[in-house]
Write a protein that holds these residues in place. Structure first.
Motif, PDB file in Angstrom:
ATOM      1  N   HIS A 165      10.100   6.071   1.456  1.00  0.00           N
ATOM      2  CA  HIS A 165       9.408   5.832   2.730  1.00  0.00           C
ATOM      3  C   HIS A 165       8.587   4.550   2.628  1.00  0.00           C
ATOM      4  N   PRO A 166       9.268   3.417   2.519  1.00  0.00           N
ATOM      5  CA  PRO A 166       8.544   2.152   2.293  1.00  0.00           C
ATOM      6  C   PRO A 166       7.708   1.701   3.491  1.00  0.00           C
ATOM      7  N   ASP A 167       7.905   2.348   4.625  1.00  0.00           N
ATOM      8  CA  ASP A 167       7.135   1.968   5.814  1.00  0.00           C
ATOM      9  C   ASP A 167       5.849   2.775   5.979  1.00  0.00           C
ATOM     10  N   ALA A 168       5.506   3.612   4.986  1.00  0.00           N
ATOM     11  CA  ALA A 168       4.208   4.314   5.053  1.00  0.00           C
ATOM     12  C   ALA A 168       3.104   3.267   5.137  1.00  0.00           C
ATOM     13  N   ASP A 169       2.135   3.498   6.021  1.00  0.00           N
ATOM     14  CA  ASP A 169       1.082   2.504   6.222  1.00  0.00           C
ATOM     15  C   ASP A 169      -0.029   2.616   5.185  1.00  0.00           C
ATOM     16  N   PHE A 170      -0.214   3.812   4.607  1.00  0.00           N
ATOM     17  CA  PHE A 170      -1.285   4.025   3.621  1.00  0.00           C
ATOM     18  C   PHE A 170      -1.000   5.334   2.893  1.00  0.00           C
ATOM     19  N   VAL A 171      -1.712   5.541   1.790  1.00  0.00           N
ATOM     20  CA  VAL A 171      -1.650   6.837   1.093  1.00  0.00           C
ATOM     21  C   VAL A 171      -3.083   7.280   0.783  1.00  0.00           C
ATOM     22  N   GLN A 172      -3.241   8.572   0.577  1.00  0.00           N
ATOM     23  CA  GLN A 172      -4.546   9.113   0.195  1.00  0.00           C
ATOM     24  C   GLN A 172      -4.404   9.798  -1.164  1.00  0.00           C
ATOM     25  N   LEU A 173      -5.199   9.341  -2.137  1.00  0.00           N
ATOM     26  CA  LEU A 173      -5.043   9.804  -3.518  1.00  0.00           C
ATOM     27  C   LEU A 173      -6.370  10.284  -4.097  1.00  0.00           C
ATOM     28  N   GLN A 174      -6.260  11.199  -5.066  1.00  0.00           N
ATOM     29  CA  GLN A 174      -7.452  11.655  -5.790  1.00  0.00           C
ATOM     30  C   GLN A 174      -7.789  10.635  -6.872  1.00  0.00           C
ATOM     31  N   VAL A 175      -8.914   9.961  -6.683  1.00  0.00           N
ATOM     32  CA  VAL A 175      -9.314   8.911  -7.626  1.00  0.00           C
ATOM     33  C   VAL A 175     -10.796   9.070  -7.939  1.00  0.00           C
ATOM     34  N   ASN A 176     -11.132   9.075  -9.212  1.00  0.00           N
ATOM     35  CA  ASN A 176     -12.534   9.064  -9.639  1.00  0.00           C
ATOM     36  C   ASN A 176     -12.553   8.668 -11.110  1.00  0.00           C
TER      37      ASN A 176
END
Ligand code: SF4
Ligand code: SF4
Length: 373
Positions: A165-176
């Motif tokens: 899905h290269p057209d995804a505009d953004f992703v949400q990830l668990q980062v800390n």
């Protein structure tokens, strides 16, 4: 066109743990206090509000509609909401979530629409329901401005999803900072995959469900020695603000005091000095040493398990519980990740003979079943 990193303030308003009038009733949101929180956030320069179809059993979207959308010019803020298709019984019902979200929020478009908690066995449901094409169609129709997905999975899964899905505009990830090099979560590697695809990241769990805001005394010591004026939470947030390719960092807001403090700390935040980086590395090392199970996520144990138990994921959650002292949070993630549970283990021992760390896996799974199921 993908969202502009420069024009989105780095602090995002998370609406998963809003103030309640009755702690036993998830729908009893304290609207008067939420209005104050929304106003303080906007006055502090924030714009990004993050909710979901399922937060507060649907009441989060509705309250945000009342406290934000009905009281402020629509172009002065952005809204993100999410569809949990994998937990829904049919494609029609999953797709109907968008219309319900729009109605609850009192708006005719969503700025950031997410397929919620993609990854692991859950991805197949989004595929089966045709959710990827659905969000594309809705974007073309103007009901969605940007679409993306949130994910609890490793960098390989993220890479495969962004290839598909290269057209995804953004992703949400668990980062800390605690998950940055964690062998299961691998936040750093996930961030690198997103950057490789040129996809901006919304950071979730920057303080690990609030637990990096309340560190054990010995872990907090180097941070306090370096900067006695800073809260533990501000170290966690600054770590994420300073990462490249970050669209915004979500902070779950629960009170007006917390909102004001988060806004003030965000406005005062600056990149780490070398001394601060050293202090944070020391604190992180001490936190990691509190981990009890020396699992490295090599996954040798997984392939011969006749039950398909999610062994490394479960070991990671046992360590999370120990490091943070927060069983409820680890338990929540355990059910949220919907992995094959520890109680499915039949104690055949095949995994233990494969484990290079000689972990007593069967015993640890018993502990996990007792703590999380
Ligand atoms: S002991 Fe349990 S977890 Fe290990 S391989 Fe057998 S069934 Fe799977
Ligand atoms: S084999 Fe041992 S170290 Fe490797 S993932 Fe399994 S439990 Fe962890």
């Amino acid at each position: 066109m993908r969202p502009d990193l420069e024009s989105t303030p780095k602090l995002g308003f998370g609406c998963m743990r809003l103030p309640l009038l009755d702690p036993a009733d998830q729908q009893s949101i304290d609207l008067a206090q939420l209005e104050q929180m929304v106003d303080a956030f906007l006055e502090g320069g924030g714009t990004y509000f993050d909710t979901a179809f399922v937060y507060h059993e649907g009441a989060s979207e509705k309250a945000l509609g009342q406290a934000l959308v009905a009281r402020h010019p629509r172009e002065s803020f952005t809204i993100a909401t999410k569809c949990l298709a994998w937990a829904i019984g049919s494609a029609e019902e999953a797709k109907s979530n968008l219309a319900t979200s729009l109605e609850r929020l009192g708006t005719d478009y969503i700025d950031f629409y997410l397929l919620h908690n993609v990854g692991g066995p859950r991805t197949a449901k989004f595929d089966e329901y045709g959710m990827w094409d659905f969000v594309r169609e809705q974007k073309a129709a103007g009901r969605i401005r940007n679409w993306g997905f949130s994910m609890h999975d490793g960098p390989e899964a993220l890479d495969a999803l962004l290839e598909a899905h290269p057209d995804a505009d953004f992703v949400q990830l668990q980062v800390n900072y605690l998950d940055w090099e964690n062998p299961v979560t691998r936040s750093r590697a996930c961030m690198e995959v997103a950057a490789k695809h040129g996809v901006p990241v919304v950071v979730m769990e920057p303080a690990r469900g609030g637990r990096l805001a309340e560190l054990p005394e010995q872990v907090a010591a180097p941070l306090l020695a370096c900067r006695p004026d800073l809260s533990m939470a501000s170290w966690a947030y600054r770590f994420c603000y300073n990462l490249p390719n970050v669209l915004t960092v979500l902070s779950g807001m629960s009170t007006i005091e917390q909102t004001r403090q988060n806004v003030a700390e965000f406005r005062a935040s600056a990149p780490f000095s070398p001394e601060e980086e050293r202090a944070l590395a020391e604190a992180r090392e001490m936190l990691e040493k509190l981990a009890a199970v020396p699992c490295t996520n090599c996954r040798y144990c997984v392939k011969d398990c006749p039950q398909g138990v999610a062994i490394p994921e479960i070991m990671s959650l046992l360590n999370l519980e120990l490091m943070t002292g927060n069983r409820a949070f680890a338990k929540g993630l355990y059910s949220w990740q919907a992995v094959k549970p520890a109680s499915e283990c039949i104690a055949c021992g095949a995994c233990e003979s494969m484990c290079p760390q000689s972990i007593d896996i069967v015993h640890q799974l018993e502990v996990a079943a007792e703590h999380f199921e």
